[in-house]
Design a protein around this motif. Sequence first.
Motif, PDB file in Angstrom:
ATOM      1  N   ILE A 194       0.862  -1.183   0.000  1.00 35.51           N
ATOM      2  CA  ILE A 194       0.000   0.000   0.000  1.00 35.51           C
ATOM      3  C   ILE A 194       0.900   1.236   0.000  1.00 35.51           C
ATOM      4  N   GLU A 195       0.404   2.311  -0.609  1.00 35.50           N
ATOM      5  CA  GLU A 195       1.250   3.497  -0.753  1.00 35.50           C
ATOM      6  C   GLU A 195       1.632   4.118   0.584  1.00 35.50           C
ATOM      7  N   GLN A 196       0.722   4.116   1.552  1.00 35.09           N
ATOM      8  CA  GLN A 196       0.928   4.786   2.843  1.00 35.09           C
ATOM      9  C   GLN A 196       1.008   6.307   2.680  1.00 35.09           C
ATOM     10  N   GLY A 197       0.460   6.810   1.605  1.00 35.63           N
ATOM     11  CA  GLY A 197       0.425   8.237   1.333  1.00 35.63           C
ATOM     12  C   GLY A 197      -0.785   8.548   0.470  1.00 35.63           C
ATOM     13  N   PRO A 198      -1.037   9.812   0.147  1.00 35.21           N
ATOM     14  CA  PRO A 198      -2.280  10.210  -0.512  1.00 35.21           C
ATOM     15  C   PRO A 198      -2.216  10.352  -2.028  1.00 35.21           C
ATOM     16  N   VAL A 199      -1.058  10.163  -2.645  1.00 36.46           N
ATOM     17  CA  VAL A 199      -0.884  10.566  -4.044  1.00 36.46           C
ATOM     18  C   VAL A 199      -1.795   9.800  -4.993  1.00 36.46           C
ATOM     19  N   LEU A 200      -1.794   8.470  -4.933  1.00 35.35           N
ATOM     20  CA  LEU A 200      -2.584   7.682  -5.877  1.00 35.35           C
ATOM     21  C   LEU A 200      -4.077   7.962  -5.718  1.00 35.35           C
ATOM     22  N   GLU A 201      -4.537   8.112  -4.495  1.00 39.51           N
ATOM     23  CA  GLU A 201      -5.941   8.427  -4.282  1.00 39.51           C
ATOM     24  C   GLU A 201      -6.286   9.785  -4.888  1.00 39.51           C
ATOM     25  N   GLN A 202      -5.390  10.751  -4.756  1.00 36.08           N
ATOM     26  CA  GLN A 202      -5.650  12.092  -5.274  1.00 36.08           C
ATOM     27  C   GLN A 202      -5.619  12.148  -6.801  1.00 36.08           C
ATOM     28  N   THR A 203      -4.718  11.363  -7.415  1.00 35.50           N
ATOM     29  CA  THR A 203      -4.589  11.407  -8.871  1.00 35.50           C
ATOM     30  C   THR A 203      -5.544  10.452  -9.577  1.00 35.50           C
ATOM     31  N   GLY A 204      -6.069   9.469  -8.832  1.00 38.56           N
ATOM     32  CA  GLY A 204      -6.946   8.476  -9.444  1.00 38.56           C
ATOM     33  C   GLY A 204      -6.220   7.385 -10.184  1.00 38.56           C
ATOM     34  N   ASP A 205      -4.900   7.314 -10.046  1.00 36.17           N
ATOM     35  CA  ASP A 205      -4.139   6.252 -10.707  1.00 36.17           C
ATOM     36  C   ASP A 205      -4.325   4.932  -9.967  1.00 36.17           C
ATOM     37  N   ALA A 206      -4.323   3.834 -10.745  1.00 33.05           N
ATOM     38  CA  ALA A 206      -4.553   2.521 -10.154  1.00 33.05           C
ATOM     39  C   ALA A 206      -3.335   2.009  -9.400  1.00 33.05           C
ATOM     40  N   VAL A 207      -2.157   2.235  -9.968  1.00 30.45           N
ATOM     41  CA  VAL A 207      -0.931   1.717  -9.362  1.00 30.45           C
ATOM     42  C   VAL A 207       0.188   2.745  -9.488  1.00 30.45           C
ATOM     43  N   GLY A 208       1.110   2.659  -8.556  1.00 30.88           N
ATOM     44  CA  GLY A 208       2.354   3.400  -8.647  1.00 30.88           C
ATOM     45  C   GLY A 208       3.482   2.429  -8.917  1.00 30.88           C
ATOM     46  N   PRO A 377      -3.376   2.294  -3.919  1.00 30.99           N
ATOM     47  CA  PRO A 377      -3.815   3.459  -3.143  1.00 30.99           C
ATOM     48  C   PRO A 377      -4.093   3.158  -1.674  1.00 30.99           C
ATOM     49  N   SER A 378      -3.879   4.170  -0.846  1.00 31.95           N
ATOM     50  CA  SER A 378      -4.234   4.134   0.572  1.00 31.95           C
ATOM     51  C   SER A 378      -5.301   5.192   0.829  1.00 31.95           C
ATOM     52  N   ARG A 379      -6.406   4.784   1.419  1.00 32.21           N
ATOM     53  CA  ARG A 379      -7.474   5.744   1.693  1.00 32.21           C
ATOM     54  C   ARG A 379      -6.972   6.828   2.641  1.00 32.21           C
ATOM     55  N   ASN A 380      -7.119   8.079   2.211  1.00 30.75           N
ATOM     56  CA  ASN A 380      -6.692   9.253   2.984  1.00 30.75           C
ATOM     57  C   ASN A 380      -5.198   9.239   3.312  1.00 30.75           C
ATOM     58  N   GLY A 381      -4.447   8.365   2.655  1.00 32.77           N
ATOM     59  CA  GLY A 381      -3.009   8.308   2.905  1.00 32.77           C
ATOM     60  C   GLY A 381      -2.635   7.757   4.260  1.00 32.77           C
TER      61      GLY A 381
END
Length: 411
Positions: A194-208, A377-381
């Motif tokens: 999990i990202e452990q941060g907010p970026v993917l949730e904010q950008t809407g990207d599926a994966v980093g 993504p991580s919800r709310n980072g």
Amino acid sequence: MVMHARETRIREMIEALAAFTASPGKGTTRLTYSAQHRAALDYLVGRMQAAGLSTRIDSVGNLIGRLEGSEPSLPPVLVGSHIDSVPNGGAFDGPAGVVAGIETAFCLQEQGHRPRRSVEVIVMIEEEGARFGGGLLGSRILTGQVDGDALAGMVDGKGVALDEAMSGFGLALENAPDAVIPEGGIHAFLELHIEQGPVLEQTGDAVGVVTSIVALSQLEVTITGTAGHAGTTPMAGRRDALVAAAGVIAELPDLCSKIDPRAVITVGQIEIQPGGANVIPEAATFSVDLRADRAATVAGLKTAVRERLAALEASGFGVTVSELLSVPETPMSEDIRSAMIAAAEDCAFAWRPMPSGAGHDAMVLSRIAPVGLVFVPSRNGVSHTPEEWTDYDQLARGVEVIFRTTRALTA
């Protein structure tokens, strides 16, 4: 696009693992060599075997499941993560990567696909360092970065030595060197997290698709003063270790920002001795976690911290500093990144390149093999709390990328 990873099976495994906790209703607490660790391993052995893997537990407690390839002499592709947690942590940090490895094996099984290279799914011990400190212990042992003396000196917060805890788990400390994987012993290591941060949730990207992992260092600092009675010792004559420690800790954020505004410094633990409400603290021991995108920046931060502590020592306090962990910045393999990007694009998943501000086992295993890391993504980072969450369809998309990358690397 056909999704091979099954969301329902992924969910079942994540939720089953979350039940093995010492803090029901208050997040996941699963420390290395605990009863919850043993129960979780027993469960995972069953899931691995159902996925067609042969299983073994190595000399330090890492669980490994193997799908034999058509050319078993070739170094295998290793996929996995960890299942230990911080106290009252979340259900996804670590287990998501383990489940990704097991689900990859299920997907290969259901396709009737026998890879050329063997696939090994690994569940590593003590990544968080919540019991014995330092973190990344399983991967550091696997790569030969921890000697016997260091292991023999490890003690948990309740005074239980590592060798005692291992013995209760059916393991022997003297056999730890048997777990070491030689350089070239694996073809690649893949990890989902999990990202452990907010970026993917904010950008809407599926994966980093991770480009690199930050450099980090973890210090343990002890400041020693003089104990005394809280009511009878005048303020002017005190050498209060806690007050001294608090002064240092309060200065660390400014110290960090002056060296590099992108760097971070954290004090997450502090212990006071003797700990009486009416006793002036004689000793204060605290952690210092340092992270930056370059090892040179971390080295500069360490120097600045040590200089501040030297000034305190000159004023009459005792100071000791131990470095529990030091890892340079770790670039991910370009070839593996390309395979992960191809997998994401084949699935029409939106992806983005991104660095990792958290440490992961991949950074350690890069010492012996190319590595790749995928974020979901991580919800709310949010992470390291009971509120940590990733939707299961989001997790399944990350697992699909891991599966397709594994299939490509083992072909």
